[in-house]
Scaffold this motif. Structure first.
Motif, short mmCIF file in Angstrom:
data_model
loop_
_atom_site.label_atom_id
_atom_site.label_comp_id
_atom_site.label_asym_id
_atom_site.label_seq_id
_atom_site.Cartn_x
_atom_site.Cartn_y
_atom_site.Cartn_z
N LYS A 232 35.10 32.28 -16.81
CA LYS A 232 35.65 32.52 -15.47
C LYS A 232 34.96 33.69 -14.77
CE LYS A 232 39.64 35.34 -16.92
NZ LYS A 232 39.33 36.53 -16.14
N ASP A 233 34.36 34.59 -15.55
CA ASP A 233 33.70 35.75 -14.94
C ASP A 233 32.44 35.37 -14.17
OD1 ASP A 233 35.63 37.44 -15.91
OD2 ASP A 233 34.48 38.09 -17.65
N ASP B 164 39.70 35.57 -9.08
CA ASP B 164 40.66 35.19 -10.13
C ASP B 164 41.92 34.59 -9.53
OD1 ASP B 164 38.95 36.01 -12.09
OD2 ASP B 164 39.96 37.91 -12.50
N SER B 165 42.35 35.11 -8.39
CA SER B 165 43.59 34.63 -7.77
C SER B 165 43.46 33.17 -7.31
CB SER B 165 43.95 35.50 -6.56
OG SER B 165 42.90 35.49 -5.59
N ILE B 166 42.23 32.71 -7.09
CA ILE B 166 42.00 31.34 -6.65
C ILE B 166 41.86 30.39 -7.84
CG2 ILE B 166 40.36 29.81 -5.45
CD1 ILE B 166 39.78 32.10 -3.54
N ILE B 167 41.27 30.87 -8.93
CA ILE B 167 41.02 29.99 -10.07
C ILE B 167 42.06 30.13 -11.18
CG2 ILE B 167 38.54 30.00 -9.61
CD1 ILE B 167 38.20 31.87 -11.99
N LYS B 168 43.11 30.92 -10.92
CA LYS B 168 44.09 31.20 -11.97
C LYS B 168 44.76 29.95 -12.52
CE LYS B 168 47.85 32.18 -8.70
NZ LYS B 168 48.83 33.21 -8.22
N ASN B 169 44.89 28.90 -11.69
CA ASN B 169 45.52 27.66 -12.14
C ASN B 169 44.51 26.67 -12.72
OD1 ASN B 169 48.14 28.45 -11.36
ND2 ASN B 169 47.70 27.88 -9.24
N GLY B 170 43.26 27.10 -12.83
CA GLY B 170 42.23 26.26 -13.41
C GLY B 170 41.57 25.34 -12.40
N ILE B 171 40.32 24.98 -12.68
CA ILE B 171 39.59 24.01 -11.86
C ILE B 171 39.03 22.94 -12.78
CG2 ILE B 171 37.65 23.63 -10.29
CD1 ILE B 171 37.86 26.54 -9.42
N ASP B 172 39.44 21.71 -12.56
CA ASP B 172 38.97 20.58 -13.36
C ASP B 172 38.97 19.35 -12.46
OD1 ASP B 172 38.28 18.71 -15.22
OD2 ASP B 172 39.92 19.12 -16.61
N ILE B 173 37.83 19.11 -11.81
CA ILE B 173 37.71 18.08 -10.79
C ILE B 173 36.67 17.04 -11.20
CG2 ILE B 173 37.15 17.63 -8.35
CD1 ILE B 173 37.74 20.61 -7.82
N VAL B 174 36.92 15.79 -10.86
CA VAL B 174 35.90 14.75 -10.99
C VAL B 174 35.62 14.19 -9.60
CG1 VAL B 174 35.34 12.45 -11.88
CG2 VAL B 174 36.50 14.10 -13.35
N ILE B 175 34.36 14.25 -9.20
CA ILE B 175 33.95 13.71 -7.90
C ILE B 175 33.28 12.36 -8.13
CG2 ILE B 175 32.49 14.02 -5.87
CD1 ILE B 175 32.81 17.04 -6.23
N VAL B 176 33.80 11.34 -7.46
CA VAL B 176 33.23 9.99 -7.54
C VAL B 176 32.55 9.71 -6.21
CG1 VAL B 176 33.69 7.55 -7.98
CG2 VAL B 176 35.12 9.30 -9.08
N ARG B 177 31.24 9.58 -6.27
CA ARG B 177 30.41 9.41 -5.06
C ARG B 177 29.82 8.01 -5.01
NH1 ARG B 177 24.46 12.27 -4.75
NH2 ARG B 177 23.62 11.07 -2.98
N ASN C 114 37.94 19.63 6.17
CA ASN C 114 39.07 20.28 5.54
C ASN C 114 38.87 20.38 4.03
OD1 ASN C 114 41.66 21.41 5.15
ND2 ASN C 114 42.55 19.38 4.85
N CYS C 115 38.31 19.30 3.44
CA CYS C 115 38.06 19.30 2.00
C CYS C 115 37.10 20.42 1.62
CB CYS C 115 37.49 17.96 1.56
SG CYS C 115 37.19 17.83 -0.22
N ALA C 116 36.05 20.62 2.41
CA ALA C 116 35.08 21.68 2.13
C ALA C 116 35.76 23.04 2.14
CB ALA C 116 33.96 21.64 3.16
N MET C 117 36.71 23.24 3.05
CA MET C 117 37.45 24.50 3.10
C MET C 117 38.40 24.62 1.90
SD MET C 117 39.99 25.99 6.07
CE MET C 117 41.23 24.72 5.78
N GLN C 118 39.12 23.53 1.60
CA GLN C 118 40.08 23.56 0.49
C GLN C 118 39.40 23.81 -0.86
OE1 GLN C 118 43.40 23.50 0.75
NE2 GLN C 118 43.22 23.35 2.98
N PHE C 119 38.14 23.39 -0.97
CA PHE C 119 37.38 23.64 -2.19
C PHE C 119 37.41 25.11 -2.58
CE2 PHE C 119 33.91 20.43 -3.58
CZ PHE C 119 34.89 19.51 -3.89
N PHE C 120 37.36 25.96 -1.58
CA PHE C 120 37.18 27.39 -1.86
C PHE C 120 38.42 28.24 -1.62
CE2 PHE C 120 33.02 25.56 -1.04
CZ PHE C 120 32.38 25.90 -2.21
N ILE C 121 39.51 27.59 -1.18
CA ILE C 121 40.76 28.35 -1.07
C ILE C 121 41.83 27.83 -2.02
CG2 ILE C 121 40.31 29.05 1.33
CD1 ILE C 121 42.34 26.97 2.24
N ASN C 122 41.72 26.54 -2.42
CA ASN C 122 42.70 25.99 -3.36
C ASN C 122 42.11 24.81 -4.13
OD1 ASN C 122 45.05 25.39 -4.75
ND2 ASN C 122 46.01 24.30 -3.03
#
Length: 358
Positions: free
Chosen positions: A117-118, A124-137, A226-234
């Motif tokens: 995570k470092d 840390d406040s943004i990634i505290k709940n973890g990030i685990d995404i699958v993008i299907v393109r 909106n998705c691009a913004m949400q990527f980096f705030i939640n």
């Protein structure tokens, strides 16, 4: 199990990280009593040197006879891109593979390992709940495959790129995303620009129709800006994202920033019949080739995806994934993910630790 794998190491760091993945595959064979037939073939600049083609017929034949393809990377130094060996190398190899086998869906996981995570650029406040995404393109439609024109009109230079989709293309990638979601947190976010584009309006309509066939999966629609913004705030809100070729190209590259290195990013490309190609998301990195410092994890994780999705060997895939997790927990880092570069391990040392924990 006896399966055939076409192995295309390619250029740059491709051959050295592929060598590490093959060691892991041999370990899986021994541990789980499997037998895999590995058939190597040339692609990219390596193929051009031998055959005068970036994707020769002999390589195509090996891939046609395989149950899955494990791909390395292609391309050479930017300073040499004008040379015949490297000119249009990526286009003539990986894009030709996609066209030849009609790979319609690209699957790219983006995960932040707690141990790393470092090196994630987010707070840390943004990634505290973890990030685990699958993008299907989606891979076979959009402006990449439409008509491209550059012309003069009213004495002005003008250009146009045609974006097209049909409902079958959208249905195929939508089904792929919902099936993946069934094995995860059962949520799909469909990303489009339906407030402006007709192709996106059709996209949203068809995805919604497919979604009704998966009543246990939650579907939400989100505009791409909106998705691009949400990527980096939640980013923790996302599970599976399904989107168009153009938007997927951009968003998946943005998501590559989450883990902190392309050396941690595997991917897979499927056709409608389930045949697939697996490859790291990073490039050939010719500047670090043959230095024994490349991160082998993305290539090894691509192998794990192959075992899981093409051969349905879930336990075997988990064995690899768990070993990688334990290796990171034990503090082993290649230079791309090591804050203190002097403590970085080599490509081979990283693989040996993964093998140890298997």
């Amino acid at each position: 199990m006896n399966k055939k794998i076409a192995v295309l190491p390619g250029d740059g760091i491709g051959p050295e990280v592929m060598e590490q993945a093959i060691q892991v595959l041999r370990c899986i064979e021994k541990k789980f009593n499997h037998q895999f037939e590995i058939n190597f073939a040339h692609v990219g600049g390596a193929a051009y040197e031998k055959f005068g083609s970036h994707f020769p017929e002999s390589t195509k034949f090996v891939c046609q006879k395989a149950d899955a393809i494990l791909f390395g990377s292609v391309g050479g130094p930017i300073s040499e891109s004008h040379l015949a060996k490297w000119k249009d190398c990526e286009k003539n190899s990986i894009l030709s593979l996609r066209k030849e086998f009609q790979f319609s869906s690209n699957i790219r996981p983006a995960k932040v390992y707690p141990e790393l995570k470092d090196i994630c650029p987010l707070k840390d406040s943004i990634i505290k709940n973890g990030i685990d995404i699958v993008i299907v393109r989606e891979l076979l439609g959009d402006v990449y495959f439409g008509e491209h024109r550059t012309f003069i009109e009213n004495q002005l230079r003008k250009a146009s790129d045609l974006c097209e989709y049909n409902e079958k293309q959208i249905e195929t990638v939508a089904h792929q995303s919902f099936k993946i979601a069934l094995g995860r947190n059962r949520k799909v976010t469909s990303v489009d620009k339906a407030n402006v584009l007709d192709t996106s309006k059709l996209w949203r309509e068809v995805v919604a129709e497919v979604g009704k066939q998966y009543p246990t999966v939650t579907l939400e629609h989100m505009l791409v800006d909106n998705c691009a913004m949400q990527f980096f705030i939640n980013p923790s809100q996302f599970d599976v994202i399904v989107t168009t070729n153009l938007f997927g190209d951009i968003l998946s590259d943005a998501a590559a920033a989450f883990p902190g290195s392309l050396g941690l990013m595997p991917s897979a490309s499927f056709n409608e019949n389930g045949f697939a190609l697996y490859e790291p998301s990073g490039g050939s990195a010719p500047d670090i080739a043959s230095k024994n410092i490349a991160n082998p994890i993305a290539q090894i994780m691509s192998l794990a995806m192959l075992l899981r999705h093409s051969f349905e060997l879930v336990e075997e895939a988990q064995c690899i994934e768990n070993a990688i997790q334990k290796t990171l927990q034990a503090g082993y880092r290649t230079s791309d993910i090591c804050i203190d570069k002097e403590k970085a391990v080599t490509t081979e040392q990283m693989t040996q630790q993964i093998l140890y924990f298997m």
